[in-house]
Design a protein around this motif. Structure first.
Motif, PDB file in Angstrom:
ATOM      1  N   ALA A  85      38.639  44.932  46.407  1.00  0.00           N
ATOM      2  CA  ALA A  85      38.716  44.564  47.370  1.00  0.00           C
ATOM      3  C   ALA A  85      40.403  42.900  46.924  1.00  0.00           C
ATOM      4  O   ALA A  85      40.766  43.025  45.787  1.00  0.00           O
ATOM      5  N   ARG A  86      40.600  42.633  48.289  1.00  0.00           N
ATOM      6  CA  ARG A  86      41.502  41.927  48.107  1.00  0.00           C
ATOM      7  C   ARG A  86      41.686  40.410  47.139  1.00  0.00           C
ATOM      8  O   ARG A  86      42.369  40.181  46.730  1.00  0.00           O
ATOM      9  N   GLU A  87      40.634  39.673  47.198  1.00  0.00           N
ATOM     10  CA  GLU A  87      40.306  38.920  46.157  1.00  0.00           C
ATOM     11  C   GLU A  87      40.238  38.978  44.913  1.00  0.00           C
ATOM     12  O   GLU A  87      40.134  38.701  43.811  1.00  0.00           O
ATOM     13  N   ASP A  88      39.947  40.483  44.122  1.00  0.00           N
ATOM     14  CA  ASP A  88      40.154  40.959  43.387  1.00  0.00           C
ATOM     15  C   ASP A  88      41.335  40.750  42.627  1.00  0.00           C
ATOM     16  O   ASP A  88      41.872  40.963  41.551  1.00  0.00           O
ATOM     17  N   LEU A  89      42.785  40.835  43.364  1.00  0.00           N
ATOM     18  CA  LEU A  89      43.836  40.537  43.226  1.00  0.00           C
ATOM     19  C   LEU A  89      43.993  40.028  41.777  1.00  0.00           C
ATOM     20  O   LEU A  89      45.412  39.934  40.702  1.00  0.00           O
ATOM     21  N   GLU A  90      43.883  38.101  42.043  1.00  0.00           N
ATOM     22  CA  GLU A  90      44.375  36.783  41.746  1.00  0.00           C
ATOM     23  C   GLU A  90      43.994  37.484  39.856  1.00  0.00           C
ATOM     24  O   GLU A  90      44.376  37.299  38.841  1.00  0.00           O
ATOM     25  N   PRO A  91      42.315  38.364  39.991  1.00  0.00           N
ATOM     26  CA  PRO A  91      41.868  38.055  38.759  1.00  0.00           C
ATOM     27  C   PRO A  91      42.536  39.248  37.945  1.00  0.00           C
ATOM     28  O   PRO A  91      42.228  39.024  36.717  1.00  0.00           O
ATOM     29  N   LEU A  92      42.964  39.972  38.426  1.00  0.00           N
ATOM     30  CA  LEU A  92      43.198  41.096  38.098  1.00  0.00           C
ATOM     31  C   LEU A  92      44.383  40.977  37.320  1.00  0.00           C
ATOM     32  O   LEU A  92      45.458  41.222  36.384  1.00  0.00           O
ATOM     33  N   THR A  93      45.273  40.528  38.315  1.00  0.00           N
ATOM     34  CA  THR A  93      46.729  39.711  37.464  1.00  0.00           C
ATOM     35  C   THR A  93      46.743  38.641  36.206  1.00  0.00           C
ATOM     36  O   THR A  93      47.474  39.096  35.404  1.00  0.00           O
ATOM     37  N   ALA A  94      45.652  38.337  36.585  1.00  0.00           N
ATOM     38  CA  ALA A  94      45.444  37.493  35.332  1.00  0.00           C
ATOM     39  C   ALA A  94      44.827  38.195  33.831  1.00  0.00           C
ATOM     40  O   ALA A  94      45.857  38.331  32.747  1.00  0.00           O
ATOM     41  N   ILE A  95      43.780  39.878  33.909  1.00  0.00           N
ATOM     42  CA  ILE A  95      43.567  40.190  32.940  1.00  0.00           C
ATOM     43  C   ILE A  95      45.389  41.232  32.655  1.00  0.00           C
ATOM     44  O   ILE A  95      45.203  41.167  30.839  1.00  0.00           O
ATOM     45  N   ASN A  96      45.949  41.484  33.806  1.00  0.00           N
ATOM     46  CA  ASN A  96      46.770  42.392  33.562  1.00  0.00           C
ATOM     47  C   ASN A  96      48.062  41.312  32.177  1.00  0.00           C
ATOM     48  O   ASN A  96      49.658  42.419  31.552  1.00  0.00           O
ATOM     49  N   ALA A  97      48.320  40.409  32.369  1.00  0.00           N
ATOM     50  CA  ALA A  97      49.317  39.139  31.669  1.00  0.00           C
ATOM     51  C   ALA A  97      48.582  38.929  30.612  1.00  0.00           C
ATOM     52  O   ALA A  97      49.485  37.980  29.869  1.00  0.00           O
ATOM     53  N   ASP A  98      47.652  39.397  30.308  1.00  0.00           N
ATOM     54  CA  ASP A  98      47.154  39.006  29.019  1.00  0.00           C
ATOM     55  C   ASP A  98      48.209  40.248  27.646  1.00  0.00           C
ATOM     56  O   ASP A  98      47.099  41.130  27.852  1.00  0.00           O
ATOM     57  N   PRO A  99      48.265  39.674  26.925  1.00  0.00           N
ATOM     58  CA  PRO A  99      49.024  40.425  25.878  1.00  0.00           C
ATOM     59  C   PRO A  99      47.745  41.625  24.535  1.00  0.00           C
ATOM     60  O   PRO A  99      48.854  42.480  24.389  1.00  0.00           O
TER      61      PRO A  99
END
Length: 171
Positions: free
Chosen positions: A2-16
């Motif tokens: 869902a749309r509300e998953d975008l921000e937490p997914l962004t944090a996951i993808n920003a983790d080296p």
């Protein structure tokens, strides 16, 4: 997802550390994550499968995702459908990927009607390889991703192999 998953997914993808074995190993920006998110949603419309959000039972927060997708980045395995996953670090080592991936495998075979599902991981990504083995997948080959030269393993399971596992597979 869902749309509300975008921000937490962004944090996951920003983790080296999360991204270390994904693609060329670089982190994703919010814009790249948004584009990937849009692709995941489009796959449901076009193919009848895509990404499933994985949420923590305890908190309801987004742990990551497990997806069925066509691995166009590795043309030598096509035609194929790949199962893959990405979880935030707080959810590593807890059996979350294995449990969620089992459900997505079931969906791929029982609901979508796939005959074979593959999974691809960097040769040094031992945690993902363990999940694949727990799922009953067997190694088919090692190769290199053409776009960035990373060495990967390709594992696979057929519908018959999956059915033979029954429900007795351990987490």
């Amino acid at each position: 997802m869902a749309r509300e998953d975008l921000e937490p997914l962004t944090a996951i993808n920003a983790d080296p550390e999360v991204m270390r074995f994904i693609g060329d190993g670089s982190v994703r920006t919010r814009e790249q994550t948004s584009a990937g998110f849009a692709l995941m949603r489009r796959e449901w419309d076009e193919r009848g499968f895509g990404a499933f959000a994985v949420e923590s039972r305890e908190t309801g927060e987004l742990a990551g995702w497990v997806a069925l997708t066509v691995p166009n980045f590795l043309p030598e395995v096509l035609p194929a459908v790949e199962i893959g996953w990405r979880l935030g670090r707080p959810f590593w080592g807890r059996g979350v990927a294995t449990e969620a991936a089992r459900e997505v495998l079931r969906f791929g075979f029982a609901e979508v009607g796939l005959d074979r599902i593959i999974s691809i991981c960097h040769v040094d990504h031992h945690a993902s390889a363990r999940v694949m083995t727990k799922l009953g997948m067997r190694q088919e080959r090692e190769t290199v991703v053409p776009s960035h030269g990373q060495p990967v393993r390709v594992l696979a399971i057929t519908r018959g192999e999956y059915a033979a596992l029954g429900t007795a597979t351990s987490p």
